[in-house]
Design a protein around this motif. Structure first.
Motif, PDB file in Angstrom:
ATOM      1  N   ASN A 180     -45.889   7.630  31.867  1.00 20.80           N
ATOM      2  CA  ASN A 180     -45.685   6.982  33.161  1.00 20.80           C
ATOM      3  C   ASN A 180     -44.240   7.120  33.627  1.00 20.80           C
ATOM      4  O   ASN A 180     -43.976   7.360  34.810  1.00 20.80           O
ATOM      5  CB  ASN A 180     -46.073   5.507  33.083  1.00 20.80           C
ATOM      6  CG  ASN A 180     -47.575   5.316  32.953  1.00 20.80           C
ATOM      7  OD1 ASN A 180     -48.353   6.210  33.271  1.00 20.80           O
ATOM      8  ND2 ASN A 180     -47.993   4.162  32.456  1.00 20.80           N
ATOM      9  N   LEU A 181     -43.288   6.942  32.694  1.00 16.30           N
ATOM     10  CA  LEU A 181     -41.869   7.066  33.028  1.00 16.30           C
ATOM     11  C   LEU A 181     -41.556   8.489  33.475  1.00 16.30           C
ATOM     12  O   LEU A 181     -40.816   8.702  34.438  1.00 16.30           O
ATOM     13  CB  LEU A 181     -41.011   6.682  31.826  1.00 16.30           C
ATOM     14  CG  LEU A 181     -39.491   6.749  32.033  1.00 16.30           C
ATOM     15  CD1 LEU A 181     -39.059   5.810  33.153  1.00 16.30           C
ATOM     16  CD2 LEU A 181     -38.754   6.400  30.734  1.00 16.30           C
ATOM     17  N   ARG A 182     -42.137   9.454  32.793  1.00 18.08           N
ATOM     18  CA  ARG A 182     -41.945  10.862  33.151  1.00 18.08           C
ATOM     19  C   ARG A 182     -42.484  11.141  34.548  1.00 18.08           C
ATOM     20  O   ARG A 182     -41.859  11.856  35.343  1.00 18.08           O
ATOM     21  CB  ARG A 182     -42.653  11.736  32.122  1.00 18.08           C
ATOM     22  CG  ARG A 182     -42.495  13.234  32.324  1.00 18.08           C
ATOM     23  CD  ARG A 182     -42.978  13.970  31.076  1.00 18.08           C
ATOM     24  NE  ARG A 182     -43.049  15.394  31.288  1.00 18.08           N
ATOM     25  CZ  ARG A 182     -44.123  16.056  31.702  1.00 18.08           C
ATOM     26  NH1 ARG A 182     -45.243  15.370  31.943  1.00 18.08           N
ATOM     27  NH2 ARG A 182     -44.112  17.352  31.870  1.00 18.08           N
ATOM     28  N   ARG A 183     -43.648  10.580  34.873  1.00 21.38           N
ATOM     29  CA  ARG A 183     -44.224  10.769  36.197  1.00 21.38           C
ATOM     30  C   ARG A 183     -43.334  10.139  37.268  1.00 21.38           C
ATOM     31  O   ARG A 183     -43.119  10.725  38.339  1.00 21.38           O
ATOM     32  CB  ARG A 183     -45.628  10.155  36.253  1.00 21.38           C
ATOM     33  CG  ARG A 183     -46.636  10.896  35.394  1.00 21.38           C
ATOM     34  CD  ARG A 183     -47.981  10.196  35.367  1.00 21.38           C
ATOM     35  NE  ARG A 183     -48.695  10.312  36.626  1.00 21.38           N
ATOM     36  CZ  ARG A 183     -49.909   9.813  36.841  1.00 21.38           C
ATOM     37  NH1 ARG A 183     -50.539   9.167  35.876  1.00 21.38           N
ATOM     38  NH2 ARG A 183     -50.509   9.967  38.006  1.00 21.38           N
ATOM     39  N   ILE A 184     -42.795   8.962  36.976  1.00 30.33           N
ATOM     40  CA  ILE A 184     -41.920   8.275  37.935  1.00 30.33           C
ATOM     41  C   ILE A 184     -40.653   9.078  38.184  1.00 30.33           C
ATOM     42  O   ILE A 184     -40.207   9.232  39.337  1.00 30.33           O
ATOM     43  CB  ILE A 184     -41.574   6.856  37.431  1.00 30.33           C
ATOM     44  CG1 ILE A 184     -42.828   5.968  37.464  1.00 30.33           C
ATOM     45  CG2 ILE A 184     -40.465   6.234  38.278  1.00 30.33           C
ATOM     46  CD1 ILE A 184     -42.650   4.624  36.782  1.00 30.33           C
ATOM     47  N   ILE A 185     -40.067   9.623  37.119  1.00 30.50           N
ATOM     48  CA  ILE A 185     -38.857  10.432  37.259  1.00 30.50           C
ATOM     49  C   ILE A 185     -39.147  11.676  38.105  1.00 30.50           C
ATOM     50  O   ILE A 185     -38.353  12.049  38.985  1.00 30.50           O
ATOM     51  CB  ILE A 185     -38.306  10.832  35.872  1.00 30.50           C
ATOM     52  CG1 ILE A 185     -37.768   9.591  35.148  1.00 30.50           C
ATOM     53  CG2 ILE A 185     -37.203  11.886  36.010  1.00 30.50           C
ATOM     54  CD1 ILE A 185     -37.369   9.851  33.714  1.00 30.50           C
ATOM     55  N   GLY A 227     -58.465   8.179  42.191  1.00 33.10           N
ATOM     56  CA  GLY A 227     -58.290   6.903  41.508  1.00 33.10           C
ATOM     57  C   GLY A 227     -57.134   6.059  42.018  1.00 33.10           C
ATOM     58  O   GLY A 227     -56.343   6.483  42.855  1.00 33.10           O
ATOM     59  N   LYS A 228     -57.040   4.837  41.484  1.00 31.74           N
ATOM     60  CA  LYS A 228     -56.047   3.866  41.945  1.00 31.74           C
ATOM     61  C   LYS A 228     -54.618   4.295  41.637  1.00 31.74           C
ATOM     62  O   LYS A 228     -53.694   4.020  42.399  1.00 31.74           O
ATOM     63  CB  LYS A 228     -56.320   2.498  41.319  1.00 31.74           C
ATOM     64  CG  LYS A 228     -57.595   1.834  41.809  1.00 31.74           C
ATOM     65  CD  LYS A 228     -57.791   0.462  41.178  1.00 31.74           C
ATOM     66  CE  LYS A 228     -59.077  -0.187  41.685  1.00 31.74           C
ATOM     67  NZ  LYS A 228     -59.303  -1.519  41.054  1.00 31.74           N
ATOM     68  N   SER A 229     -54.420   4.949  40.491  1.00 27.71           N
ATOM     69  CA  SER A 229     -53.064   5.367  40.136  1.00 27.71           C
ATOM     70  C   SER A 229     -52.510   6.336  41.174  1.00 27.71           C
ATOM     71  O   SER A 229     -51.301   6.370  41.423  1.00 27.71           O
ATOM     72  CB  SER A 229     -53.043   6.004  38.751  1.00 27.71           C
ATOM     73  OG  SER A 229     -53.792   7.213  38.739  1.00 27.71           O
ATOM     74  N   PHE A 230     -53.397   7.107  41.807  1.00 25.66           N
ATOM     75  CA  PHE A 230     -52.969   8.035  42.861  1.00 25.66           C
ATOM     76  C   PHE A 230     -52.306   7.269  44.000  1.00 25.66           C
ATOM     77  O   PHE A 230     -51.237   7.663  44.495  1.00 25.66           O
ATOM     78  CB  PHE A 230     -54.173   8.822  43.377  1.00 25.66           C
ATOM     79  CG  PHE A 230     -53.950   9.475  44.716  1.00 25.66           C
ATOM     80  CD1 PHE A 230     -53.215  10.634  44.815  1.00 25.66           C
ATOM     81  CD2 PHE A 230     -54.477   8.910  45.868  1.00 25.66           C
ATOM     82  CE1 PHE A 230     -53.001  11.228  46.052  1.00 25.66           C
ATOM     83  CE2 PHE A 230     -54.273   9.499  47.100  1.00 25.66           C
ATOM     84  CZ  PHE A 230     -53.534  10.658  47.194  1.00 25.66           C
ATOM     85  N   ILE A 231     -52.939   6.174  44.430  1.00 25.76           N
ATOM     86  CA  ILE A 231     -52.388   5.379  45.525  1.00 25.76           C
ATOM     87  C   ILE A 231     -51.061   4.753  45.110  1.00 25.76           C
ATOM     88  O   ILE A 231     -50.084   4.750  45.876  1.00 25.76           O
ATOM     89  CB  ILE A 231     -53.384   4.281  45.959  1.00 25.76           C
ATOM     90  CG1 ILE A 231     -54.594   4.909  46.645  1.00 25.76           C
ATOM     91  CG2 ILE A 231     -52.709   3.288  46.904  1.00 25.76           C
ATOM     92  CD1 ILE A 231     -54.285   5.612  47.951  1.00 25.76           C
ATOM     93  N   ILE A 232     -50.988   4.216  43.899  1.00 24.91           N
ATOM     94  CA  ILE A 232     -49.763   3.576  43.425  1.00 24.91           C
ATOM     95  C   ILE A 232     -48.598   4.565  43.409  1.00 24.91           C
ATOM     96  O   ILE A 232     -47.510   4.299  43.937  1.00 24.91           O
ATOM     97  CB  ILE A 232     -49.968   2.968  42.022  1.00 24.91           C
ATOM     98  CG1 ILE A 232     -50.981   1.825  42.092  1.00 24.91           C
ATOM     99  CG2 ILE A 232     -48.641   2.490  41.436  1.00 24.91           C
ATOM    100  CD1 ILE A 232     -51.401   1.290  40.741  1.00 24.91           C
ATOM    101  N   ALA A 234     -46.994  15.148  39.510  1.00 24.32           N
ATOM    102  CA  ALA A 234     -47.016  13.803  38.938  1.00 24.32           C
ATOM    103  C   ALA A 234     -48.224  12.994  39.393  1.00 24.32           C
ATOM    104  O   ALA A 234     -48.389  11.841  38.996  1.00 24.32           O
ATOM    105  CB  ALA A 234     -45.732  13.061  39.299  1.00 24.32           C
ATOM    106  N   GLY A 235     -49.074  13.585  40.247  1.00 21.94           N
ATOM    107  CA  GLY A 235     -50.270  12.884  40.705  1.00 21.94           C
ATOM    108  C   GLY A 235     -50.054  12.024  41.927  1.00 21.94           C
ATOM    109  O   GLY A 235     -50.798  11.065  42.153  1.00 21.94           O
ATOM    110  N   ALA A 236     -49.034  12.371  42.733  1.00 22.11           N
ATOM    111  CA  ALA A 236     -48.727  11.588  43.932  1.00 22.11           C
ATOM    112  C   ALA A 236     -48.744  12.494  45.156  1.00 22.11           C
ATOM    113  O   ALA A 236     -48.539  13.699  45.059  1.00 22.11           O
ATOM    114  CB  ALA A 236     -47.369  10.920  43.796  1.00 22.11           C
ATOM    115  N   ALA A 237     -48.984  11.901  46.311  1.00 22.16           N
ATOM    116  CA  ALA A 237     -48.976  12.627  47.571  1.00 22.16           C
ATOM    117  C   ALA A 237     -47.913  12.034  48.485  1.00 22.16           C
ATOM    118  O   ALA A 237     -47.819  10.819  48.620  1.00 22.16           O
ATOM    119  CB  ALA A 237     -50.345  12.545  48.251  1.00 22.16           C
TER     120      ALA A 237
END
Length: 205
Positions: free
Chosen positions: A14-19, A81-86, A137-140
């Motif tokens: 999760n930290l890696r994705r945030i970075i 999924g929800k993590s995508f929105i977050i 990272a799974g974000a848009a």
């Protein structure tokens, strides 16, 4: 012991994705502020469609962007999924913060507007790397990113091909009010940025 190790690995991922999202958002904001905002080159995807709706139907971008992005994110929520929105909210929020900070400083590459090809290529690199890290990272960052990620997952079509198709459709429609020369440079931008996003998405980072 296994539970602790599993928790540690989850926090690490999760930290890696945030970075990655933060880095991508900064690169994207930097490129849009220092290159795209002064280039006079239009965009494909949702942003280009918003500009088109404003020109022909006088629909405010504040309304059309909200409606289109909301619809795209709802589709993303159902499939990704929800993590995508977050993570997408995190990407959008950090982009806004970084852009607001950059606005306090003078633009670095004002002379680049005299070289449209260089502008198109350099802008594409910033957008491709920035958006690519967020997608990885799974974000848009926007609605077109969400749509590309959904189509890629559901139909297994390479993400750069999804970007290219949607961007070309919008750019062709934009010919109704934008000179051909400007569209050509815009096409160069979207082709290169889409290829970079696809490369980063597939590459192990």
């Amino acid at each position: 012991m296994l539970n602790k190790l599993s928790l540690f690995m989850e926090v690490s991922v999760n930290l890696r994705r945030i970075i990655m999202i933060m880095a991508g958002s900064f690169i994207l904001a930097f490129g849009i502020y220092n290159v795209h905002s002064i280039s006079g080159v239009t965009e494909g995807g949702v942003l280009g469609l918003i500009l088109l709706l404003e020109h022909w139907f006088r629909i405010s971008p504040s309304i059309s962007s909200f409606v289109l992005n909301t619809l795209c994110f709802m589709m993303g929520l159902k499939v990704l999924g929800k993590s995508f929105i977050i993570y997408s909210l995190m990407a959008g929020g950090s982009f806004s913060v970084f852009y607001g900070i950059l606005e306090r400083f003078p633009r670095l590459f004002m002379g680049i507007v005299n070289y449209p090809l260089l502008t198109a290529i350099s802008g594409a690199i910033f957008v491709g790397v920035g958006a690519g890290l967020c997608v990885k990272a799974g974000a848009a960052q926007g609605g077109d990113d969400a749509i590309a990620m959904v189509v890629n997952k559901v139909l297994n079509i390479p993400i750069e091909k999804v970007y290219l198709f949607s961007d070309i459709v919008v750019l062709v429609l934009s010919l109704s009010y934008i000179p051909l020369a400007r569209i050509i440079y815009s096409l160069i931008t979207v082709v290169i940025s889409g290829q970079i996003i696809g490369y980063i998405q597939r590459k192990e980072i």
